[in-house]
Motif scaffolding. Structure first.
Motif, short mmCIF file in Angstrom:
data_model
loop_
_atom_site.label_atom_id
_atom_site.label_comp_id
_atom_site.label_asym_id
_atom_site.label_seq_id
_atom_site.Cartn_x
_atom_site.Cartn_y
_atom_site.Cartn_z
N THR A 8 7.95 8.22 -9.45
CA THR A 8 8.09 8.22 -10.92
C THR A 8 7.70 9.55 -11.55
OG1 THR A 8 5.83 7.39 -11.25
CG2 THR A 8 7.59 5.75 -10.96
N ALA A 9 7.55 10.58 -10.74
CA ALA A 9 7.16 11.91 -11.25
C ALA A 9 5.87 11.85 -12.05
CB ALA A 9 8.29 12.49 -12.10
N GLY A 10 4.96 10.98 -11.63
CA GLY A 10 3.66 10.88 -12.27
C GLY A 10 3.66 10.17 -13.61
N ALA A 36 0.83 -1.20 0.00
CA ALA A 36 0.00 0.00 0.00
C ALA A 36 0.86 1.26 0.00
CB ALA A 36 -0.93 -0.01 1.21
N ASN A 37 1.96 1.26 0.75
CA ASN A 37 2.86 2.42 0.77
C ASN A 37 3.54 2.62 -0.58
OD1 ASN A 37 2.29 3.06 3.44
ND2 ASN A 37 3.95 1.78 4.26
N PHE A 38 3.90 1.52 -1.22
CA PHE A 38 4.54 1.63 -2.54
C PHE A 38 3.58 2.29 -3.54
CE2 PHE A 38 5.29 0.00 -6.80
CZ PHE A 38 6.63 0.26 -6.98
N ILE A 39 2.33 1.86 -3.55
CA ILE A 39 1.36 2.44 -4.48
C ILE A 39 1.10 3.90 -4.12
CG2 ILE A 39 -0.99 2.28 -5.33
CD1 ILE A 39 0.86 0.08 -6.34
N ARG A 40 1.04 4.21 -2.85
CA ARG A 40 0.74 5.57 -2.42
C ARG A 40 1.84 6.55 -2.84
NH1 ARG A 40 2.15 8.25 2.16
NH2 ARG A 40 3.04 6.34 3.05
N LEU A 41 3.09 6.10 -2.84
CA LEU A 41 4.21 6.97 -3.18
C LEU A 41 4.66 6.83 -4.64
CD1 LEU A 41 6.39 6.43 0.03
CD2 LEU A 41 4.86 8.34 -0.48
N SER A 42 3.89 6.14 -5.44
CA SER A 42 4.31 5.89 -6.83
C SER A 42 4.39 7.17 -7.64
CB SER A 42 3.35 4.90 -7.49
OG SER A 42 2.03 5.44 -7.53
#
Length: 279
Positions: A230-232, A220-226
């Motif tokens: 990756t600069a969007g 969940a943290n990985f997806i939240r900070l994606s």
């Protein structure tokens, strides 16, 4: 420009002819003393000699004018030939440049098509590779730490090739043959039983949907900070289809089907599919 130059040359030729003719006429025109001599000769020799002198003068003038005209005409024809040659060279150069531009554009298009094909093939390979580990165990979170490791590796590879787009993570839940009661206490039934002896086969659609969205904290943290990571450029879409879209169909009447056979089908349907959608 050629038409203007031609007009100027024609005007110069006419002016030159007129100037030369006047000059020659002045040279052959007798002076005061010569006029008196001519008059005396005319008186002495009569009209015939005067007429002969005039005819000779006109003939000489005609010959001079013809020579000059012929010379000017030759120069004019040479200039026209040079203009025609220049036009042809310009046209050939224009055609050559057009052909070169077309050839360059064709080469660029072919190169871009090759790059596009290689890029698509690379994405297909990455998508195929990560989906080789699509299944997850009965008691495992569909989006747990093991799935996170695969997603992180995929993200590194997508970043390396400059990918920009969406990564769709689609979860599916299998209808396992279970023993026990209640959602929190069920477990897989024994393999030596028949499927009809199971206490429960699968879960409801709503329960399957909720189970497909279960994630570990790290995932969940990985997806939240994606977006920040990756600069969007890479977006993750988590979609749970529950048990609505099995990849393998279950037997309609499991009277003679063992739990082992049934749960093998359920394990195949218990999966996470990942799709890449480049922008």
């Amino acid at each position: 420009l050629f038409d203007q130059q031609r007009a100027v040359l024609r005007r110069d030729l006419l002016d030159s002819y007129e100037t030369i003719a006047n000059r020659v006429a002045d040279e052959f025109r007798p002076t005061g003393n010569q006029t008196e001599d001519v008059e005396e000769l005319a008186v002495e020799n009569g009209p015939s000699r005067t007429l002969q002198a005039a005819v000779a003068t006109l003939a000489l003038l005609s010959m001079v004018f013809a020579a000059l005209y012929w010379q000017r005409e030759q120069s004019w024809q040479a200039l026209q030939a040079q203009q025609t040659q220049l036009k042809q060279e310009l046209e050939n150069q224009r055609m050559s440049e057009a052909e070169g531009s077309l050839q360059s554009r064709t080469q660029l298009d072919n190169y871009q098509q090759s790059l596009g094909a290689m890029y698509s093939a690379t994405l297909d390979s990455l998508e195929w590779g990560i989906n080789q580990r699509a299944s997850y165990a009965f008691d495992e979170l569909p989006l747990g730490d093991s799935r996170l490791a695969a997603i992180e590796q995929l993200t590194d590879q997508l970043t390396a090739i400059g990918f920009s787009g969406a990564v769709r993570v689609e979860t599916h839940v299998g209808n396992f043959c279970m023993s026990g009661a209640g959602m929190a206490d069920y477990e897989l039934a024994s393999d030596n039983l028949l499927a009809v002896q199971c206490d429960r086969i699968g879960v409801s659609g709503g329960e399957a949907y909720e189970f497909g969205l279960r994630q570990s904290v790290a995932f969940a943290n990985f997806i939240r900070l994606s977006d920040q990571r990756t600069a969007g450029r890479i977006r993750y879409e988590i979609v749970s289809l529950g048990n609505a879209d099995p990849v393998m169909s279950y037997p309609a009447i499991p009277d003679n089907v063992t739990v082992s056979s049934w749960n093998k089908i359920a394990a195949s349907n218990n999966r996470v599919n990942i799709s890449l959608f480049p922008e």
